[in-house]
Design a protein around this motif. Sequence first.
Motif, short mmCIF file in Angstrom:
data_model
loop_
_atom_site.label_atom_id
_atom_site.label_comp_id
_atom_site.label_asym_id
_atom_site.label_seq_id
_atom_site.Cartn_x
_atom_site.Cartn_y
_atom_site.Cartn_z
N PRO A 218 0.82 -1.22 0.00
CA PRO A 218 0.00 0.00 0.00
C PRO A 218 0.86 1.27 0.00
N LEU A 219 0.42 2.26 -0.78
CA LEU A 219 1.09 3.56 -0.78
C LEU A 219 0.94 4.24 0.57
N TYR A 220 -0.29 4.24 1.06
CA TYR A 220 -0.62 4.88 2.33
C TYR A 220 -1.58 3.99 3.09
N ARG A 221 -1.52 4.11 4.41
CA ARG A 221 -2.49 3.45 5.27
C ARG A 221 -3.09 4.52 6.18
N ILE A 222 -4.40 4.60 6.19
CA ILE A 222 -5.12 5.48 7.11
C ILE A 222 -5.56 4.60 8.26
N VAL A 223 -5.05 4.89 9.45
CA VAL A 223 -5.25 4.01 10.60
C VAL A 223 -6.02 4.75 11.69
N ALA B 65 -6.46 9.44 17.53
CA ALA B 65 -6.80 8.11 17.02
C ALA B 65 -6.40 7.90 15.57
N TYR B 66 -6.24 8.97 14.80
CA TYR B 66 -6.04 8.84 13.35
C TYR B 66 -4.57 9.08 12.97
N ALA B 67 -4.11 8.31 11.99
CA ALA B 67 -2.75 8.49 11.47
C ALA B 67 -2.73 8.13 9.99
N VAL B 68 -1.86 8.80 9.26
CA VAL B 68 -1.57 8.45 7.87
C VAL B 68 -0.14 7.95 7.85
N ILE B 69 0.04 6.72 7.38
CA ILE B 69 1.34 6.07 7.39
C ILE B 69 1.76 5.80 5.94
N ALA B 70 2.99 6.21 5.60
CA ALA B 70 3.52 6.03 4.25
C ALA B 70 3.95 4.58 4.03
N GLN B 71 4.29 4.26 2.80
CA GLN B 71 4.72 2.92 2.43
C GLN B 71 5.96 2.49 3.20
N SER B 72 6.81 3.44 3.54
CA SER B 72 8.04 3.16 4.27
C SER B 72 7.80 2.89 5.76
N GLY B 73 6.59 3.17 6.24
CA GLY B 73 6.27 3.00 7.65
C GLY B 73 6.35 4.29 8.43
N MET B 74 6.76 5.37 7.79
CA MET B 74 6.86 6.66 8.44
C MET B 74 5.46 7.25 8.65
N ILE B 75 5.20 7.76 9.84
CA ILE B 75 3.92 8.40 10.13
C ILE B 75 3.98 9.82 9.58
N LEU B 76 3.13 10.10 8.59
CA LEU B 76 3.12 11.41 7.95
C LEU B 76 2.39 12.44 8.80
N ARG B 77 1.29 12.03 9.42
CA ARG B 77 0.54 12.93 10.29
C ARG B 77 -0.33 12.11 11.22
N HIS C 99 -6.33 14.10 16.17
CA HIS C 99 -7.66 13.77 16.69
C HIS C 99 -8.76 13.97 15.65
N ASP C 100 -8.50 14.80 14.62
CA ASP C 100 -9.50 15.12 13.60
C ASP C 100 -9.11 14.46 12.27
N LEU C 101 -9.94 13.56 11.77
CA LEU C 101 -9.62 12.81 10.56
C LEU C 101 -9.42 13.71 9.35
N ALA C 102 -10.28 14.70 9.18
CA ALA C 102 -10.18 15.59 8.02
C ALA C 102 -8.85 16.35 8.02
N GLN C 103 -8.40 16.79 9.17
CA GLN C 103 -7.12 17.49 9.26
C GLN C 103 -5.94 16.55 9.00
N VAL C 104 -6.03 15.33 9.48
CA VAL C 104 -4.97 14.36 9.27
C VAL C 104 -4.85 14.01 7.79
N LEU C 105 -5.97 13.91 7.09
CA LEU C 105 -5.95 13.53 5.67
C LEU C 105 -5.46 14.65 4.76
N ARG C 106 -5.36 15.86 5.27
CA ARG C 106 -4.89 16.97 4.44
C ARG C 106 -3.47 16.75 3.93
#
Length: 100
Positions: A51-56, A67-79, A82-89
Motif C-alpha cells: 500500500p502507498l498509504y495506510r489510514i489508521v 486516534a487517526y494516522a496516515v502512514i507512508a509505504q516506508s512505515g513513516m507516520i506522515l501525520r 484527533h480530527d480525521l479531516a485534518q490528518v488527511l490533508r
Amino acid sequence: MKKTAFDRKELNIILNLYGSKVAAGEWRDYAMDFDIHTATFSIYRRTSEMPLYRIVKDMTLARRQGAYAVIAQSGMILRRGHDLAQVLRVLFGRPKLVTV
C-alpha cells in the motif's frame, strides 16, 4: 469481542478523498482491515504492490496522540491527530499548474 471500525462519517471523508485521487489517476485500489484496537484503510497504486498509504484509526492512542494516522509505504507516520479531516490533508498534495 467488538472490533474497531470506521463510522459512516469517517468513511465518507476517506472515500471522498479516495474518489478524487482515483479520478486523477493516482490511486487504483483499496482494502480495509479491522482489528480489536485498529481499523485500517490501505490505498494502492496497483493491486499487486504494497500500500502507498495506510489510514489508521487506533483507539489505544485516541486520548494521547489522536486516534487517526496516515502512514507512508516506508512505515513513516506522515501525520497523526484527533480530527480525521485534518490528518488527511497531508494526502491532498499541491495544486498543479494547468496550461490551456
